[in-house]
Write a protein that holds these residues in place. Sequence first.
Motif, short mmCIF file in Angstrom:
data_model
loop_
_atom_site.label_atom_id
_atom_site.label_comp_id
_atom_site.label_asym_id
_atom_site.label_seq_id
_atom_site.Cartn_x
_atom_site.Cartn_y
_atom_site.Cartn_z
N UNK A 77 2.85 -3.96 -0.71
CA UNK A 77 2.80 -2.51 -0.55
C UNK A 77 2.09 -1.83 -1.72
N UNK A 78 1.95 -2.56 -2.82
CA UNK A 78 1.25 -2.05 -4.00
C UNK A 78 0.77 -3.26 -4.81
N UNK A 79 -0.30 -3.06 -5.58
CA UNK A 79 -0.86 -4.13 -6.40
C UNK A 79 -1.02 -3.62 -7.83
N UNK A 80 -0.62 -4.45 -8.78
CA UNK A 80 -0.78 -4.15 -10.21
C UNK A 80 -1.85 -5.09 -10.75
N UNK A 81 -2.89 -4.51 -11.32
CA UNK A 81 -3.98 -5.28 -11.91
C UNK A 81 -3.83 -5.21 -13.43
N UNK A 82 -3.66 -6.36 -14.07
CA UNK A 82 -3.54 -6.41 -15.53
C UNK A 82 -4.64 -7.24 -16.13
N UNK A 83 -5.36 -6.65 -17.07
CA UNK A 83 -6.41 -7.38 -17.78
C UNK A 83 -6.61 -6.78 -19.16
N UNK A 84 -6.82 -7.61 -20.16
CA UNK A 84 -7.24 -7.05 -21.44
C UNK A 84 -8.71 -6.63 -21.36
N UNK A 85 -9.16 -5.90 -22.33
CA UNK A 85 -10.58 -5.54 -22.40
C UNK A 85 -11.32 -6.70 -23.07
N UNK A 86 -12.30 -7.23 -22.39
CA UNK A 86 -13.20 -8.25 -22.95
C UNK A 86 -14.60 -7.66 -22.89
N UNK A 115 -5.16 2.77 1.44
CA UNK A 115 -3.98 3.56 1.10
C UNK A 115 -2.96 2.85 0.23
N UNK A 116 -3.20 1.59 -0.08
CA UNK A 116 -2.27 0.80 -0.89
C UNK A 116 -2.42 1.20 -2.36
N UNK A 117 -1.35 1.73 -2.98
CA UNK A 117 -1.48 2.15 -4.38
C UNK A 117 -1.66 0.97 -5.34
N UNK A 118 -2.38 1.26 -6.40
CA UNK A 118 -2.63 0.26 -7.44
C UNK A 118 -2.17 0.79 -8.79
N UNK A 145 -13.58 2.93 -3.67
CA UNK A 145 -14.44 2.46 -2.58
C UNK A 145 -13.61 1.80 -1.48
N UNK A 146 -12.55 1.09 -1.89
CA UNK A 146 -11.67 0.42 -0.94
C UNK A 146 -10.55 1.33 -0.45
N UNK A 147 -10.55 2.58 -0.88
CA UNK A 147 -9.54 3.57 -0.49
C UNK A 147 -8.15 3.20 -0.96
N UNK A 148 -8.08 2.61 -2.17
CA UNK A 148 -6.81 2.26 -2.81
C UNK A 148 -6.58 3.26 -3.94
N UNK A 177 8.11 2.60 -15.81
CA UNK A 177 8.08 3.81 -14.99
C UNK A 177 7.02 3.70 -13.90
N UNK A 178 5.88 3.12 -14.24
CA UNK A 178 4.85 2.88 -13.24
C UNK A 178 5.40 1.99 -12.13
N UNK A 179 6.11 0.95 -12.50
CA UNK A 179 6.71 0.05 -11.51
C UNK A 179 7.69 0.77 -10.60
N UNK A 180 8.50 1.65 -11.17
CA UNK A 180 9.45 2.41 -10.34
C UNK A 180 8.72 3.31 -9.35
N UNK A 181 7.61 3.92 -9.80
CA UNK A 181 6.82 4.75 -8.89
C UNK A 181 6.24 3.90 -7.75
N UNK A 182 5.73 2.72 -8.11
CA UNK A 182 5.15 1.85 -7.09
C UNK A 182 6.20 1.38 -6.09
N UNK A 183 7.41 1.17 -6.55
CA UNK A 183 8.49 0.72 -5.66
C UNK A 183 8.98 1.85 -4.77
N UNK A 184 8.68 3.08 -5.16
CA UNK A 184 9.19 4.24 -4.44
C UNK A 184 8.51 4.53 -3.13
N UNK A 185 7.39 3.97 -2.89
CA UNK A 185 6.72 4.24 -1.62
C UNK A 185 5.24 4.03 -1.69
N UNK A 186 4.67 3.85 -0.59
CA UNK A 186 3.24 3.58 -0.49
C UNK A 186 2.43 4.77 -0.63
#
Length: 186
Positions: A77-86, A115-118, A145-148, A177-186
């Motif tokens: 229902x949501x995707x979290x993208x984690x990356x350091x800056x390289x 519509x899937x939040x990131x 572009x992908x409407x996310x 807090x970001x995680x709680x928002x993501x869990x709260x709905x799409x």
Amino acid sequence: MNRILGIVGSPRRNGNTHRLVDAVLQGARDGGGVTELIFLNDLHIKECDGCHACWRSDRCVKQDDMSRLYARIGASDAVVFGTPVYWYGPTALMKGFIDRFVYFNCPDHRGMVRGKPAGIVVPFEETAEQTAAPLLTFFELSLAFLEMPIAGTVLVPGVTRVGEVTDQPGRLQEAQQLGKRLAGGR
């Protein structure tokens, strides 16, 4: 119950990116969500050739681990993208992963992510937040572009040692807090 998929694009386990994505996922669980964590460094993901074979069928011609991830991304229902800056961008792991999102650009597959939040999580060595600007633009343009929609971004400048982000409880709370928002709905 929302399913939140966390993607760690850092080659380091227990590093700053991993700990921040974990904090987002902990917040999601605290908010009633179900979570899954994927380490891109554990997977074999080949580069995209731009052949668009995935537009003519339900699968990519590459025989690798990304083929299994499409369904998992679609089921979340949501995707979290984690990356350091390289070098002012994402790691090669994350860039290769996102390149394969051409699959979702196909009209037949777009509904899997539309519509899937990131959430975006970015730790980096330098202290100037401007260092992350090109990386954020990469995500903003690619996901738009992908409407996310981007539900939130957690930037953590000035972390150089493995796991040093744990010395910044405010940033970890921001991630939760970001995680709680993501869990709260799409």
